[in-house]
Motif scaffolding. Structure first.
Motif, mmCIF file in Angstrom:
data_model
loop_
_atom_site.group_PDB
_atom_site.id
_atom_site.type_symbol
_atom_site.label_atom_id
_atom_site.label_comp_id
_atom_site.label_asym_id
_atom_site.label_seq_id
_atom_site.Cartn_x
_atom_site.Cartn_y
_atom_site.Cartn_z
ATOM 1 N N VAL A 70 0.859 -1.192 0.000
ATOM 2 C CA VAL A 70 0.000 0.000 0.000
ATOM 3 C C VAL A 70 0.898 1.246 0.000
ATOM 4 O O VAL A 70 1.779 1.376 0.845
ATOM 5 C CB VAL A 70 -0.930 0.003 1.230
ATOM 6 N N GLY A 71 0.681 2.126 -0.956
ATOM 7 C CA GLY A 71 1.485 3.338 -1.057
ATOM 8 C C GLY A 71 2.822 3.141 -1.730
ATOM 9 O O GLY A 71 3.557 4.093 -1.959
ATOM 10 N N MET A 72 3.158 1.879 -2.063
ATOM 11 C CA MET A 72 4.466 1.596 -2.653
ATOM 12 C C MET A 72 4.377 1.106 -4.087
ATOM 13 O O MET A 72 5.272 1.344 -4.889
ATOM 14 C CB MET A 72 5.189 0.546 -1.803
ATOM 15 N N ASP A 73 3.327 0.344 -4.405
ATOM 16 C CA ASP A 73 3.169 -0.137 -5.779
ATOM 17 C C ASP A 73 1.684 -0.269 -6.098
ATOM 18 O O ASP A 73 0.839 0.037 -5.248
ATOM 19 C CB ASP A 73 3.937 -1.449 -5.997
ATOM 20 N N ASP A 74 1.349 -0.749 -7.306
ATOM 21 C CA ASP A 74 -0.010 -0.582 -7.833
ATOM 22 C C ASP A 74 -1.073 -1.461 -7.169
ATOM 23 O O ASP A 74 -2.262 -1.157 -7.242
ATOM 24 C CB ASP A 74 -0.015 -0.823 -9.342
ATOM 25 N N HIS A 75 -0.688 -2.589 -6.579
ATOM 26 C CA HIS A 75 -1.648 -3.375 -5.820
ATOM 27 C C HIS A 75 -1.358 -3.219 -4.316
ATOM 28 O O HIS A 75 -0.480 -2.455 -3.936
ATOM 29 C CB HIS A 75 -1.584 -4.850 -6.230
ATOM 30 N N GLU A 76 -2.097 -3.971 -3.504
ATOM 31 C CA GLU A 76 -1.925 -3.809 -2.049
ATOM 32 C C GLU A 76 -0.991 -4.847 -1.421
ATOM 33 O O GLU A 76 -0.406 -4.605 -0.379
ATOM 34 C CB GLU A 76 -3.312 -3.850 -1.380
ATOM 35 N N TRP A 77 -0.849 -5.997 -2.085
ATOM 36 C CA TRP A 77 0.062 -7.029 -1.586
ATOM 37 C C TRP A 77 0.749 -7.740 -2.748
ATOM 38 O O TRP A 77 0.231 -7.789 -3.872
ATOM 39 C CB TRP A 77 -0.696 -8.111 -0.786
ATOM 40 N N GLY A 78 1.899 -8.304 -2.432
ATOM 41 C CA GLY A 78 2.535 -9.253 -3.326
ATOM 42 C C GLY A 78 2.484 -10.610 -2.657
ATOM 43 O O GLY A 78 2.678 -10.705 -1.435
ATOM 44 N N VAL A 79 2.197 -11.660 -3.423
ATOM 45 C CA VAL A 79 2.172 -13.024 -2.893
ATOM 46 C C VAL A 79 3.211 -13.838 -3.655
ATOM 47 O O VAL A 79 3.175 -13.886 -4.886
ATOM 48 C CB VAL A 79 0.776 -13.666 -3.045
ATOM 49 N N THR A 80 4.121 -14.444 -2.913
ATOM 50 C CA THR A 80 5.165 -15.246 -3.540
ATOM 51 C C THR A 80 5.078 -16.645 -2.961
ATOM 52 O O THR A 80 5.237 -16.815 -1.749
ATOM 53 C CB THR A 80 6.558 -14.615 -3.277
ATOM 54 N N LEU A 81 4.793 -17.621 -3.819
ATOM 55 C CA LEU A 81 4.595 -18.998 -3.352
ATOM 56 C C LEU A 81 5.715 -19.883 -3.871
ATOM 57 O O LEU A 81 6.109 -19.793 -5.037
ATOM 58 C CB LEU A 81 3.239 -19.532 -3.846
ATOM 59 N N PHE A 82 6.196 -20.764 -2.996
ATOM 60 C CA PHE A 82 7.311 -21.638 -3.331
ATOM 61 C C PHE A 82 6.879 -23.098 -3.196
ATOM 62 O O PHE A 82 6.234 -23.457 -2.204
ATOM 63 C CB PHE A 82 8.479 -21.396 -2.364
ATOM 64 N N ALA A 83 7.239 -23.938 -4.178
ATOM 65 C CA ALA A 83 6.884 -25.363 -4.098
ATOM 66 C C ALA A 83 7.786 -26.169 -5.019
ATOM 67 O O ALA A 83 8.361 -25.636 -5.972
ATOM 68 C CB ALA A 83 5.422 -25.579 -4.490
ATOM 69 N N ASP A 84 7.887 -27.444 -4.746
ATOM 70 C CA ASP A 84 8.638 -28.321 -5.640
ATOM 71 C C ASP A 84 7.750 -28.900 -6.731
ATOM 72 O O ASP A 84 8.248 -29.400 -7.735
ATOM 73 C CB ASP A 84 9.335 -29.429 -4.837
ATOM 74 N N GLU A 85 6.431 -28.848 -6.504
ATOM 75 C CA GLU A 85 5.477 -29.272 -7.536
ATOM 76 C C GLU A 85 4.582 -28.083 -7.857
ATOM 77 O O GLU A 85 3.857 -27.608 -6.983
ATOM 78 C CB GLU A 85 4.603 -30.424 -7.007
ATOM 79 N N MET A 86 4.595 -27.636 -9.087
ATOM 80 C CA MET A 86 3.779 -26.485 -9.463
ATOM 81 C C MET A 86 2.306 -26.794 -9.231
ATOM 82 O O MET A 86 1.516 -25.898 -8.898
ATOM 83 C CB MET A 86 4.017 -26.146 -10.937
ATOM 84 N N THR A 87 1.899 -28.057 -9.401
ATOM 85 C CA THR A 87 0.490 -28.398 -9.212
ATOM 86 C C THR A 87 0.046 -28.252 -7.760
ATOM 87 O O THR A 87 -1.136 -28.077 -7.490
ATOM 88 C CB THR A 87 0.198 -29.838 -9.710
ATOM 89 N N ASP A 88 0.976 -28.299 -6.813
ATOM 90 C CA ASP A 88 0.588 -28.026 -5.421
ATOM 91 C C ASP A 88 0.151 -26.570 -5.271
ATOM 92 O O ASP A 88 -0.823 -26.274 -4.578
ATOM 93 C CB ASP A 88 1.752 -28.330 -4.461
ATOM 94 N N ILE A 89 0.868 -25.671 -5.907
ATOM 95 C CA ILE A 89 0.471 -24.250 -5.875
ATOM 96 C C ILE A 89 -0.886 -24.091 -6.563
ATOM 97 O O ILE A 89 -1.768 -23.387 -6.077
ATOM 98 C CB ILE A 89 1.554 -23.378 -6.556
ATOM 99 N N LYS A 90 -1.040 -24.769 -7.697
ATOM 100 C CA LYS A 90 -2.315 -24.694 -8.431
ATOM 101 C C LYS A 90 -3.465 -25.206 -7.561
ATOM 102 O O LYS A 90 -4.516 -24.564 -7.470
ATOM 103 C CB LYS A 90 -2.211 -25.511 -9.730
ATOM 104 N N HIS A 91 -3.276 -26.337 -6.910
ATOM 105 C CA HIS A 91 -4.350 -26.891 -6.059
ATOM 106 C C HIS A 91 -4.681 -25.954 -4.908
ATOM 107 O O HIS A 91 -5.841 -25.723 -4.577
ATOM 108 C CB HIS A 91 -3.946 -28.265 -5.517
#
Lengths: 255, 255, 255, 255, 255
Positions: free
Chosen positions: A197-218
């Motif tokens: 907020v006040g720093m960039d165009d959205h209010e949050w950044g979300v960064t997700l880490f996983a060894d299987e991309m489908t886990d993030i998708k699920h």
């Protein structure tokens, strides 16, 4: 029309998601020496910046046309982040990249949950476990997983779905329920939440880490059916990356 | 505000729609030798990538200004997809192309229909027919049709049209009715559905194959009157392509 | 939530609106010989493509910064359209143009009106007049007027204004009333309606021809007060062009 | 769902707002001779086009990054406007500019007010004063003020705020009340209203002239609280310019 | 449908947020002499413009890909602002920058609060304290803080959240409550509010100054729960900058 109670927040490390495209035409056209210099200086830049005393720097290969590289910096001050961004331009690798996008934020813990509320209560007894938990949120270690998903997001302020017009208690319940989904993926998906907020165009950044991309998708698909997302979330663009060691920069650039 | 039940999903092959524009000025200006090298390496790239053990690669001429080439990759891992994308940059054809767009997703089968629900039920008896059907959805063969239509899409989350706030049963009925329209076009239009939640800017990619473009038009126009689309679908950009054999790359580039 | 009845449609010629910008800097900088070659090959391209057995090609000067040239192609197959687009890149004129935009569609007649419903009814007696009318819509001749207005459009799918959720009969009445306005401009404004569901980003392309641009303005302004437009239409960008004979390409390029 | 009555309109001069950016790098890099030729031909272009028999041409320095120059053309025919646009490309100044944006429209008077209704009534007695007023709207003189504000706009067609679904009488009252605000600024702010339905992306262009930019700001801010704007207006981008005499082109380019 | 009463406003200094990107490739490729000339002329430009009699000029390093430099100009006339913008193009530093964005506005004080209403009341007794307060808003000094956050914003005109359709008294209360939040951050965050109706794409520019970026974040996050923001604000892009002295331009460019 009364003001709603905001949650308390605490901030830790400033975060820059620096997304860059490789100018492959220039790369192919470059002489071996220039390529070697770019690789050498690029590796040095990435390693030196990963070796900072506080914070971290990691690099990812990004899929699709939106970018080729995600350089993720975490730093205790904005001044250091500013320096890290500009220092890249000094290194010979920069000549082969263009800036595709970026996101500026700061790691954030907020006082929605009851436990967290204690953390922000100056009269509450210090709870070392809670302290460690909050600290892990605002001074996170970058997990050593193969894949990353990054997207910025905001909460809606529409007449029927207005997050900022909900009573605190309702938001607290929604956040707790949302967190429960995340907890089901413990060990599979790790997240870094940073506020902007006040720093960039959205209010949050979300960064997700996983060894299987489908886990993030699920995980995200499940969350989409939760009111926090289904009614109150507005998403920006999604970036998918694959981590590589700075020393593998030459393999990355070899195609 | 309760959470809605998400459907189970199973994923198969990662998919990259790699959309590229030809730099026709550079092509016209190139010497015969450079053109020959580009054609030779381009054909080799396309053929080698079509010959992978698992997955496939196909190439299409795209109509209009949005792109000239669609290179469609399916691969069992994101790492292989990442490699396929970057390997293109090594080949001399890349010098004559710019990246116009892309879409990252993974083939998906979801457990909305009753049959599919059985598939996801660990206690249900194995049904070889169902198994084959589900497998054909997540490990599809690319049909050998002349035309392709590709577009990304999401489901709406608006107050009155909120897909993610519908009860599971209602979504199941909508999905079944929607599927019925598709079945009327069996033999004329083949589809590949791939999910992209957390991976790219929309929630799904839809790739339709047909020998008559008007069959795709009729199918989608009919679907637009179905509540699944008329109330709940949000579409991205549409790309129309015409398949050609890698060995016809020279004819494609001859104009 | 029941599915609404779609109208029957019949398609005729595939249409490409190929919008190009002139690179005036390159043009001014070119030698006389290169300019002559570009003009000669450009005229040949435009004349040859206008001389096709089925379909047509016309060229227009476009006002404003969005484009300089509109090359309008109609062809019986997508393959021929694809060829026409790429053949342009072979001619020396292409060197002085960039692609600014484009729109892909196919001429369409739909069965909303009672007369048209008969046309689509296999049991109805053949009506030669109706047949000629429908044929004129899907195999149109390009009118020889001075001005053209082109824009893509879609029908809305919003909760209160959802075209695709209206009963067939209501849509039929709206379409007939809308057509009545058009008929008042007979002899002044001629239209080509082409569908693009599944082919490009909107659902239709509308191309209007007139000798007085204000006739097009009056027609569309009147239509805007008709519910078909005021409640259900979503417009894309508008392009205004002025036709010129291929042989006048040199005058066009002289500024 | 009945059709609403549109107002009568009369059109006068076609208008092109031609917005261009200066390529300052090229300008700085150019030799003195090339700069002199550009200035000389640029002044000649601007003066010759201001000297047309019917219509006018004026030039403004635009503030901010959206453009550097606004060349405003008014002409009795689209053909002359088309020529004026393309003739610019012949002059040496063009080499140092890029097209940043543009807007195409035609001056318009509409029959909302009672007086205006008389004007459009063939049975009403001719009123020379009214005739002069209407003529001043569609054949305006460009005021010699220092500042200009240009923006395109449309009227909303949303369920609750649908201008095109209001009864004629209601629109007439809204237009009159809106006009009253404008009249309070007589002598301070002069406006040219031009219609662009079917010609460009919005429905009108609004060009405001004043010697004090804050007079334009006050006028538009006051209007924003009037239902015509607060409920029914959708604005495009705003451009602010400062007029200069063609002969001051060298001073403009000197920085 | 009656017109709402607008607040009185008074304007002071015209403001240009001039956002520029550094062309780092050109910078790295430049010879030492060219770099020295660019630094020297850049410093001179920044210092000379900071030394104007009325108004000010400051420079900031911008984080992320949206821009690298924010040059903030305040001037008593638009003509001086126009000159300041174009004079930059004369200096050798300009060769290494591109214009990334900009925002044009004018410092504004409005008569919503009771005190302010007095200020605008010609019959009220002159109040020197109020005069000083209003003057500090429209002739602000640039605070010497390390960080700046800039964003443009508008008030919503939607059916349920229509700022411009609220009674004056309701807007006054909302503005006062909003101002109260700001006052809690006195000494930590300083703001410059500038109006841009008729001048640029949003209605206001907000420029916040602080030594701790998280103070700006906390202030804006708190405000987001206040109805003025939660229901009535529409935000543009956010830019975060770090101030540096003109004489440190060489350090900035060294990376």
């Amino acid at each position: 029309m009364s003001r709603r109670e905001p949650p308390r927040t605490e901030e830790g490390l400033y975060v820059l998601h620096d997304l860059r495209s490789v100018d492959w035409d220039a790369w192919r056209g470059a002489g071996e020496r220039d390529q070697e210099a770019a690789i050498e200086e690029g590796i040095a830049y990435l390693q030196d910046h990963a070796d900072v005393e506080e914070g971290d720097t990691a690099v990812f290969s990004v899929l699709g046309h939106k970018a080729d590289l995600l350089i993720l910096h975490l730093r205790p001050t904005l001044a250091e982040l500013d320096a890290a961004e500009r220092e890249f331009e000094k290194c010979a690798l920069a000549e082969f990249t263009d800036r595709a996008s970026s996101y500026l934020s700061v790691t954030e813990a907020s006082g929605y949950t009851e436990a967290a509320a204690d953390y922000f209560d100056p009269d509450a007894e210090a709870d070392p476990g809670l302290q460690r938990y909050m600290d892990s949120r605002i001074h996170p270690e970058l997990p050593e997983t193969e894949f990353v998903s990054f997207y910025p997001m905001s909460k809606r302020r529409d007449p029927e779905y207005n997050w900022y017009d909900l009573p605190f208690e309702e938001r607290r319940e929604l956040m707790e329920a949302h967190g429960d989904i995340g907890r089901d993926y413990a060990g599979k998906v790790t997240q870094i939440i940073s506020g902007s907020v006040g720093m960039d165009d959205h209010e949050w950044g979300v960064t997700l880490f996983a060894d299987e991309m489908t886990d993030i998708k699920h995980l995200l698909y499940e969350m989409r059916f939760d009111p926090s997302s289904s009614k109150y979330a507005e998403f920006g663009r999604f970036y998918t990356g694959r981590r590589f060691a700075p020393s593998d920069l030459d393999a990355f650039l070899a195609g």
